[in-house]
Write a protein that holds these residues in place. Structure first.
Motif, PDB file in Angstrom:
ATOM      1  N   GLN A  12       2.696   1.650  -3.349  1.00 39.88           N
ATOM      2  CA  GLN A  12       1.699   2.066  -4.465  1.00 39.88           C
ATOM      3  C   GLN A  12       1.702   3.555  -4.262  1.00 39.88           C
ATOM      4  O   GLN A  12       1.601   4.302  -5.207  1.00 39.88           O
ATOM      5  CB  GLN A  12       0.636   1.242  -4.387  1.00 39.88           C
ATOM      6  N   ARG A  13       1.893   4.112  -2.999  1.00 36.60           N
ATOM      7  CA  ARG A  13       1.522   5.991  -2.989  1.00 36.60           C
ATOM      8  C   ARG A  13       2.819   6.419  -3.284  1.00 36.60           C
ATOM      9  O   ARG A  13       2.939   7.246  -4.106  1.00 36.60           O
ATOM     10  CB  ARG A  13       1.208   5.975  -1.468  1.00 36.60           C
ATOM     11  N   TYR A  65       6.317  -0.551  -6.555  1.00 37.60           N
ATOM     12  CA  TYR A  65       5.124  -1.409  -5.980  1.00 37.60           C
ATOM     13  C   TYR A  65       5.108  -2.746  -6.972  1.00 37.60           C
ATOM     14  O   TYR A  65       4.970  -3.626  -6.327  1.00 37.60           O
ATOM     15  CB  TYR A  65       3.796  -0.562  -6.369  1.00 37.60           C
ATOM     16  N   SER A 124       0.803  -1.220   0.060  1.00 37.53           N
ATOM     17  CA  SER A 124      -0.079   0.127   0.037  1.00 37.53           C
ATOM     18  C   SER A 124       0.965   1.244   0.239  1.00 37.53           C
ATOM     19  O   SER A 124       0.616   2.245  -0.734  1.00 37.53           O
ATOM     20  CB  SER A 124      -0.910  -0.053   1.205  1.00 37.53           C
ATOM     21  N   GLU A 125       1.788   1.293   0.808  1.00 35.53           N
ATOM     22  CA  GLU A 125       2.856   2.556   1.063  1.00 35.53           C
ATOM     23  C   GLU A 125       3.436   2.611  -0.359  1.00 35.53           C
ATOM     24  O   GLU A 125       4.013   3.710  -0.765  1.00 35.53           O
ATOM     25  CB  GLU A 125       3.826   2.336   2.298  1.00 35.53           C
ATOM     26  N   LYS A 136       4.704   3.793  -8.483  1.00 35.53           N
ATOM     27  CA  LYS A 136       4.275   2.557  -8.998  1.00 35.53           C
ATOM     28  C   LYS A 136       5.216   1.316  -9.339  1.00 35.53           C
ATOM     29  O   LYS A 136       4.863   0.098  -9.309  1.00 35.53           O
ATOM     30  CB  LYS A 136       3.463   2.855 -10.257  1.00 35.53           C
TER      31      LYS A 136
END
Length: 153
Positions: free
Chosen positions: A117-118, A124, A114-115, A121
């Motif tokens: 992805q922020r 991630y 989640s982190e 990308k």
């Protein structure tokens, strides 16, 4: 607070001071029964939950290990160190605030994803490919499609 000398429960605080580091409080007390004086200390007790691995073994939470895995995914990516530190801090806060004594490693992995992805990308996708053990290119396509879908929202 019980008196350590006579076990009487009626004690009085005479003096309260915060430590130089600001992480504890020192209190001078006097027992109202035997009149002896003693010192107590208050400290915040924050214990990270134990991580339960997929094989059932348990290990202590290690922030350095978390950082290493995130930095591996972020290798050669333009993400400032302070943003990585903030992401790690958010993960630690979520684990602490969960109130759980034990957390499955999968839950930690999801928080990391989640982190990431922020943050980035590509990082991630790198992390997800290892964490979710991608077997073929179709799984990469699926994750990329998810990112595209979220980006278009």
């Amino acid at each position: 607070m019980k008196c350590p000398f006579c076990q009487h429960e009626d004690t009085q605080v005479l003096d309260t001071r915060v430590s130089e580091e600001g992480d504890s409080i020192r209190r001078r007390r006097r027992c109202n029964f035997c009149e002896k004086r003693f010192t107590t200390y208050e400290r915040v007790e924050l214990a990270m939950p134990v991580i339960v691995k997929k094989n059932g073994s348990r290990t202590d939470f290690e922030p350095a290990k978390l950082r290493a895995s995130m930095m591996l995914a972020l290798r050669k990516r333009p993400v400032p160190a302070d943003q990585v530190d903030a992401a790690i801090q958010r993960i630690e806060e979520k684990l602490l605030s969960s109130g759980q004594r034990e957390v499955p490693s999968g839950q930690v992995g999801e928080l990391v994803m989640s982190e990431l992805q922020r943050l980035d990308k590509i990082a991630y996708i790198r992390f997800a490919s290892v964490y979710r053990s991608f077997k073929d290119v179709a799984e990469f396509h699926h994750v990329i499609a998810e990112i595209d879908h979220e980006r278009k929202k």
